[in-house]
Design an enzyme around this catalytic site. Structure first.
Site, short mmCIF file in Angstrom:
data_model
loop_
_atom_site.label_atom_id
_atom_site.label_comp_id
_atom_site.label_asym_id
_atom_site.label_seq_id
_atom_site.Cartn_x
_atom_site.Cartn_y
_atom_site.Cartn_z
N CYS A 2 0.94 -1.16 -0.11
CA CYS A 2 -0.29 -0.17 0.05
C CYS A 2 0.98 1.17 0.21
O CYS A 2 2.43 1.29 0.57
CB CYS A 2 -0.86 -0.36 1.43
N ARG A 27 5.73 -1.06 -4.18
CA ARG A 27 5.28 -0.93 -3.28
C ARG A 27 3.95 -2.09 -3.46
O ARG A 27 3.48 -2.46 -2.47
CB ARG A 27 4.36 0.22 -2.38
N TRP A 75 -3.32 -2.71 -1.39
CA TRP A 75 -2.89 -4.16 -1.31
C TRP A 75 -3.90 -5.34 -1.02
O TRP A 75 -3.75 -4.98 0.43
CB TRP A 75 -1.47 -4.57 -0.87
N ASN A 101 -3.21 1.55 5.85
CA ASN A 101 -1.89 0.77 5.44
C ASN A 101 -2.56 -0.37 6.92
O ASN A 101 -1.87 0.46 7.50
CB ASN A 101 -0.48 1.56 4.65
N GLY A 102 -2.43 -1.36 5.64
CA GLY A 102 -2.10 -2.88 7.48
C GLY A 102 -3.57 -3.62 7.84
O GLY A 102 -4.14 -3.26 6.30
N GLU A 488 17.80 -17.91 -5.93
CA GLU A 488 17.59 -16.31 -5.85
C GLU A 488 16.72 -16.47 -7.55
O GLU A 488 16.39 -15.84 -7.68
CB GLU A 488 18.46 -15.58 -5.34
N LYS A 492 13.88 -14.94 -8.67
CA LYS A 492 13.01 -14.22 -9.77
C LYS A 492 12.31 -14.87 -10.65
O LYS A 492 11.92 -13.39 -11.53
CB LYS A 492 14.28 -13.61 -10.52
N GLU A 495 8.67 -14.61 -9.57
CA GLU A 495 8.41 -13.15 -9.36
C GLU A 495 8.07 -12.41 -10.57
O GLU A 495 6.89 -11.80 -10.81
CB GLU A 495 9.17 -12.68 -8.40
N HIS A 511 18.17 -37.04 -6.58
CA HIS A 511 16.91 -37.79 -4.50
C HIS A 511 15.47 -36.78 -4.82
O HIS A 511 15.07 -36.59 -3.92
CB HIS A 511 17.18 -36.60 -2.94
N LYS A 610 6.65 -4.52 -3.15
CA LYS A 610 7.83 -4.38 -1.99
C LYS A 610 8.24 -4.25 -1.02
O LYS A 610 8.92 -4.32 -0.61
CB LYS A 610 8.52 -2.63 -2.99
#
Length: 615
Positions: A2, A27, A75, A101-102, A488, A492, A495, A511, A610
């Site tokens: 947010c 964000r 969001w 926000n929250g 990582e 990426k 995402e 395995h 973000k």
């Protein structure tokens, strides 16, 4: 998550708020809204979608004049993303307008009580509940807006950053914070409110940051009144001069922030060790370590807590600390650490890593560790962020603003800081020879130029991306220091391109994951000459014999892997512990190009934020 923007002053609020919301798009959000007050009418516009959609809708049908306004990018938490659930929200009377926000965790019980008192709700949000609670308190207690906000927030359970105004008080905005960041910019007869300083940096360099459980009453022509929410005690504001540069938050000629930030890494790494790494003198100077050296030297172990990309940087640090400094390390997801009743003592050092410095789970882990008596050290990028204030000591990465939601330079600069710490401790402990220590310092100083060289493979990587852009699954393999890089790289790709990808230790392939390998499975293998090279080559042969497509990241001049792989991307040679700073570069570029070719929003991937400021 947010974004909050607010303005009160002598300028038109609308253009400031819209531009501010665009600055906060990094964000992560799914809808946006704005409310502008001209002294008589509150003009409100909100929509599912992007800030550009909001801008088009507002400018097509809304009066835009007014010197007071608030704006929001949402969001979704409570209620699906749609126009109705978007912020701002009115109270039932239409007098109060809020952005938030929250999460208000006890919103449902409050909502039921307010319904019993005759309130009607039009959205599914906890935010509409909060603004009506504030209105009910204001009426019932016959108090001003600031006092009503304070009383209401003492009844609310959860996290919040809010901005609220009353149409009957056109010279006032009330803001408050618990868990979610909130900054106030202070200009000449004007005030700016935002989730971070980027929306108002071009108007003022003076800002203050609310601490948890603080609220501020912002009134034109008067000083900000700052108070503690719990006990109404007066807080004296600390105004800071911002160091942010407006050019740093613009794209600077690049098509996307992510690409810009990938290419900024040579400079970002150099800025991170600048003034700390003095190779010619054989020194590492870090005030946060120097002032607390005994804590590190006497520690039984180091616990690293982080989330996402920062967690991967922590995994690299585990190898570095144990290998070079011979200190036991545990790396934990912050979200799991806080809930599993961990054993923590005053002999432990906890390192918390976060790009934003606002990550909710990491902050909760910090508080838990401090309660148990551990020494807490923060590694973050954003100056003045909550983590930088909550920790006992720390080090900034100096990466500059990272706007792209998918972290790139955050990862490499975090590894840089953690490498400096490990090397300093290794020297102090006497577990690294003087000559090897100097070699490390010199090599770390050379890393930026080697990253620049790795970036020269961009055209080749673009061609590889063209081949695999339509893949549905990908496997990433690495060993030792480069196992976290495999994780990582997979993250990426997930995402920003929405392709399913897994990172695995190369030796673990047998395995389970080997069952997935066929001619349709691209396998990205990090096979640098330093560290288990022969073993990784054996893994590549196993993939090849099952017709898997092999894309190998290798050291310059490699011949053995070149004969086996379908595609080879070279990086310069360096020490094994520093290879992650180079091998991650082609994987970042590969994800970027694949996402672009698939038509994905590279800087603002779906469903992601973000700064994750709620659980």
């Amino acid at each position: 998550m947010c974004g909050i923007v607010g303005y009160i002053g002598h300028r038109d609020a609308y253009p400031i708020i819209i531009k501010g919301l665009q600055r906060l798009e990094y964000r992560g959000y799914d809808s946006a809204g704005v409310a502008i007050y001209d002294g008589s009418t509150i003009n409100l516009c909100k929509t599912k979608g992007k800030v550009e959609d909001l801008k088009n809708k507002a400018e097509a049908g809304m009066a835009l004049g007014g010197n007071l306004g608030i704006g929001h990018t949402r969001w979704a938490t409570h209620g699906v993303p749609n126009d109705v659930n978007s912020h701002p929200h009115y109270s039932n009377s239409g007098d109060l307008v809020i952005i938030h926000n929250g999460i208000i965790e006890n919103y449902d019980s409050i909502k039921k009580e307010l319904i019993n008192r005759g309130y009607v709700f039009h959205s599914d949000t906890d935010t509409e509940v909060l603004v009506n609670l504030i209105e009910e308190v204001k009426k019932k207690e016959n108090v001003k807006l600031g006092k009503a906000v304070q009383i209401a927030l003492n009844q609310a359970v959860g996290a919040y950053a809010i901005a609220v105004f009353d149409r009957n008080k056109p010279d006032e905005i009330v803001v408050a914070k618990l868990g979610s960041p909130l900054a106030i910019g202070i200009g000449e007869d004007e005030f700016f409110i935002a989730s971070d300083a980027s929306p108002f940096i071009e108007f003022t360099n003076n800002a203050m940051y609310l601490e948890d459980e603080e609220m501020a009453i912002i009134r034109l022509g008067k000083e900000i009144k700052l108070r503690k929410i719990k006990d109404d005690s007066v807080v004296y504001p600390i105004i800071k001069e911002l160091q942010l540069n407006i050019e740093e938050i613009e794209k600077g000629g690049y098509d996307h922030f992510m690409l810009k930030e990938i290419y900024e890494q040579p400079r970002a790494i150099q800025d991170t060790y600048r003034g700390r790494l003095l190779a010619d003198q054989g020194l590492i100077k870090m005030a946060g370590i120097d002032d607390n050296l005994e804590k590190f030297m006497n520690a039984n172990r180091i616990i690293i807590v982080a989330c996402g990309t920062s967690w991967h940087a922590g995994l690299v640090a585990e190898y570095i600390f144990e290998d070079i400094a011979r200190i036991p390390v545990e790396v934990e997801y912050a979200s799991e650490f806080r809930y599993r009743n961990p054993v923590i003592t005053d002999k432990d050092v906890l390192i918390a890593i976060s790009q934003s410095g606002e990550t909710a789970d990491t902050l909760a882990a910090i508080k838990l560790a401090k309660e148990k008596g551990a020494f807490v050290f923060g590694v973050c990028n954003v100056v003045g962020s909550t983590i930088s204030r909550e920790t006992d000591a720390g080090a900034y990465t100096h990466a500059g603003p990272e706007i792209g939601v998918a972290s790139t330079k955050a990862f490499t600069t975090q590894i840089t800081v953690l490498s400096l710490i490990a090397l300093k401790l290794a020297k102090e402990k006497g577990v690294l020879s003087k000559s090897k220590y100097h070699e490390f310092l010199t090599e770390l100083e050379n890393i930026p130029s080697k990253v620049e060289k790795a970036l020269l493979s961009n055209e080749l990587i673009e061609k590889v991306a063209e081949v695999y852009k339509d893949a549905t699954n990908c496997l990433y393999l690495g060993r030792g220091y480069n196992f976290p890089v495999a994780l990582e790289g997979a993250l990426k790709l997930k995402e920003i391109s929405y392709i399913h990808a897994e990172g695995y230790p190369a030796a673990e392939m047998k395995h389970g994951p080997i069952a997935l390998i066929d001619e349709h499975m691209p396998v990205f293998v990090i096979a640098t000459k330093k560290g288990h090279y022969e073993k990784v080559v054996s893994n590549i042969q196993e993939i090849k014999s099952r017709k898997g497509k092999i894309i190998a990241i290798v050291t310059e001049g490699d011949e053995a892997v070149k004969e086996l792989a379908d595609h080879v991307i070279e990086v310069p040679e360096t020490f094994e512990s520093l290879t992650p700073l180079l091998t991650t570069i082609p994987l970042q570029l590969l994800s970027y190009h694949i996402a672009l070719m698939r038509g994905c929003n590279v800087d603002q991937p779906r469903n992601l934020a973000k700064s994750v400021t709620v659980e």
